[in-house]
Design a protein around this motif. Structure first.
Motif, PDB file in Angstrom:
ATOM      1  N   UNK A  45       0.835  -1.199   0.000  1.00 28.56           N
ATOM      2  CA  UNK A  45       0.000   0.000   0.000  1.00 28.56           C
ATOM      3  C   UNK A  45       0.874   1.254   0.000  1.00 28.56           C
ATOM      4  N   UNK A  46       0.563   2.177  -0.884  1.00 30.64           N
ATOM      5  CA  UNK A  46       1.317   3.422  -0.971  1.00 30.64           C
ATOM      6  C   UNK A  46       0.962   4.316   0.210  1.00 30.64           C
ATOM      7  N   UNK A  47       1.939   4.920   0.888  1.00 36.95           N
ATOM      8  CA  UNK A  47       1.613   5.863   1.958  1.00 36.95           C
ATOM      9  C   UNK A  47       0.984   7.132   1.379  1.00 36.95           C
ATOM     10  N   UNK A  48       0.360   7.921   2.222  1.00 41.42           N
ATOM     11  CA  UNK A  48      -0.314   9.141   1.769  1.00 41.42           C
ATOM     12  C   UNK A  48       0.642  10.085   1.045  1.00 41.42           C
ATOM     13  N   UNK A  49       1.898  10.131   1.481  1.00 41.10           N
ATOM     14  CA  UNK A  49       2.860  11.041   0.851  1.00 41.10           C
ATOM     15  C   UNK A  49       3.783  10.308  -0.135  1.00 41.10           C
ATOM     16  N   UNK A  50       3.280   9.243  -0.734  1.00 39.77           N
ATOM     17  CA  UNK A  50       4.091   8.370  -1.582  1.00 39.77           C
ATOM     18  C   UNK A  50       4.874   9.112  -2.660  1.00 39.77           C
ATOM     19  N   UNK A  51       4.301  10.153  -3.234  1.00 39.67           N
ATOM     20  CA  UNK A  51       4.947  10.837  -4.362  1.00 39.67           C
ATOM     21  C   UNK A  51       5.529  12.194  -3.990  1.00 39.67           C
ATOM     22  N   UNK A  52       5.513  12.535  -2.707  1.00 33.66           N
ATOM     23  CA  UNK A  52       6.001  13.846  -2.289  1.00 33.66           C
ATOM     24  C   UNK A  52       7.529  13.905  -2.315  1.00 33.66           C
ATOM     25  N   UNK A  53       8.053  15.095  -2.416  1.00 37.39           N
ATOM     26  CA  UNK A  53       9.509  15.289  -2.391  1.00 37.39           C
ATOM     27  C   UNK A  53      10.074  14.824  -1.044  1.00 37.39           C
ATOM     28  N   UNK A  54       9.389  15.158   0.041  1.00 38.62           N
ATOM     29  CA  UNK A  54       9.845  14.748   1.365  1.00 38.62           C
ATOM     30  C   UNK A  54       9.854  13.223   1.496  1.00 38.62           C
ATOM     31  N   UNK A  55       8.794  12.567   1.019  1.00 38.44           N
ATOM     32  CA  UNK A  55       8.739  11.108   1.048  1.00 38.44           C
ATOM     33  C   UNK A  55       9.860  10.492   0.225  1.00 38.44           C
ATOM     34  N   UNK A  56      10.175  11.108  -0.905  1.00 40.67           N
ATOM     35  CA  UNK A  56      11.260  10.607  -1.750  1.00 40.67           C
ATOM     36  C   UNK A  56      12.610  10.772  -1.056  1.00 40.67           C
ATOM     37  N   UNK A  57      12.801  11.910  -0.399  1.00 44.00           N
ATOM     38  CA  UNK A  57      14.061  12.114   0.339  1.00 44.00           C
ATOM     39  C   UNK A  57      14.244  11.057   1.423  1.00 44.00           C
ATOM     40  N   UNK A  58      13.155  10.728   2.128  1.00 46.91           N
ATOM     41  CA  UNK A  58      13.232   9.662   3.142  1.00 46.91           C
ATOM     42  C   UNK A  58      13.623   8.333   2.482  1.00 46.91           C
ATOM     43  N   UNK A  59      13.038   8.076   1.332  1.00 42.37           N
ATOM     44  CA  UNK A  59      13.329   6.854   0.590  1.00 42.37           C
ATOM     45  C   UNK A  59      14.813   6.796   0.205  1.00 42.37           C
ATOM     46  N   UNK A  60      15.361   7.910  -0.272  1.00 42.44           N
ATOM     47  CA  UNK A  60      16.769   7.970  -0.670  1.00 42.44           C
ATOM     48  C   UNK A  60      17.668   7.724   0.540  1.00 42.44           C
ATOM     49  N   UNK A  61      17.347   8.343   1.664  1.00 41.54           N
ATOM     50  CA  UNK A  61      18.149   8.118   2.887  1.00 41.54           C
ATOM     51  C   UNK A  61      18.117   6.643   3.294  1.00 41.54           C
ATOM     52  N   UNK A  62      16.949   6.028   3.195  1.00 38.42           N
ATOM     53  CA  UNK A  62      16.823   4.609   3.525  1.00 38.42           C
ATOM     54  C   UNK A  62      17.663   3.765   2.562  1.00 38.42           C
ATOM     55  N   UNK A  63      17.582   4.050   1.267  1.00 39.04           N
ATOM     56  CA  UNK A  63      18.386   3.323   0.280  1.00 39.04           C
ATOM     57  C   UNK A  63      19.869   3.430   0.618  1.00 39.04           C
ATOM     58  N   UNK A  64      20.317   4.639   0.934  1.00 38.61           N
ATOM     59  CA  UNK A  64      21.736   4.851   1.226  1.00 38.61           C
ATOM     60  C   UNK A  64      22.158   4.156   2.509  1.00 38.61           C
ATOM     61  N   UNK A  65      21.339   4.233   3.536  1.00 37.34           N
ATOM     62  CA  UNK A  65      21.643   3.559   4.800  1.00 37.34           C
ATOM     63  C   UNK A  65      21.725   2.052   4.597  1.00 37.34           C
ATOM     64  N   UNK A  66      20.751   1.491   3.870  1.00 38.54           N
ATOM     65  CA  UNK A  66      20.739   0.049   3.634  1.00 38.54           C
ATOM     66  C   UNK A  66      21.950  -0.403   2.819  1.00 38.54           C
TER      67      UNK A  66
END
Length: 192
Positions: A45-66
């Motif tokens: 399920x897509x979160x409410x902010x799935x396509x937001x810039x802030x949501x994408x930044x969180x995604x990038x940080x997670x990718x980098x951390x992982x």
């Protein structure tokens, strides 16, 4: 190489893969938005902010951390002709030690489906996983009703190994999945 992540760019004749960076947000959001009804049926399920810039930044940080922790590696797929973002592939649940394996997940924008994009991306990334990552096994799963995905995995050299009941929570429901895997010693077709 990128300044945000030192993992390599994987290059093929028509497509290249590289880790996502913050400046990819606009193109990523556009492809995902126009493909939402195409993708949602196969994804969590897509979160409410799935396509937001802030949501994408969180995604990038997670990718980098992982990636730094050797737990997961994300790549976006781009056309060599115009650098258009077309989809993504991620190796997650990286397991080392006696296993040397990971799980692969992937998506492609609706307008790029059935054009050989994902077969080429899987081929490129599997070579990287068995080479640079030193993996022995890559696993993938798809819903039993997702015939194009099952056919794609078979075409790319994966072997169907089983059926997992209520395996992943997709689109808000626990759903059964077909399980596939490819070994570093398995024959692998090449795609351009």
């Amino acid at each position: 190489m990128t300044s945000e992540d030192a993992r390599p760019v994987l290059r093929g004749p028509r497509f290249h893969l590289r880790p996502p960076i913050s400046s990819d947000w606009r193109m990523w959001a556009e492809v995902r938005a126009e493909s939402r009804d195409f993708l949602e049926q196969w994804e969590p399920t897509w979160p409410a902010d799935a396509l937001s810039r802030l949501g994408f930044r969180r995604r990038i940080r997670l990718y980098q951390r992982d990636a730094r922790a050797d737990q997961a590696y994300a790549f976006f797929i781009f056309s060599n002709a115009d650098n258009q973002l077309m989809g993504g592939i991620t190796f997650s649940n990286v397991r080392r030690g006696v296993t040397q394996s990971a799980s692969a997940g992937y998506w492609v924008g609706r307008r790029f489906a059935r054009q050989g994009v994902m077969a080429a991306a899987i081929s490129l990334s599997i070579e990287w996983a068995f080479g640079d990552m030193g993996l022995h096994r890559v696993e993938a799963a798809c819903l039993p009703g997702n015939r194009p995905s099952a056919d794609l995995l078979r075409k790319c050299g994966f072997t169907e190994e089983g059926y997992a009941r209520r395996y992943l929570r997709i689109n808000g429901r626990w759903q059964d999945h077909l399980l596939f895997a490819i070994l570093d010693s398995d024959p692998r077709p090449a795609f351009d």
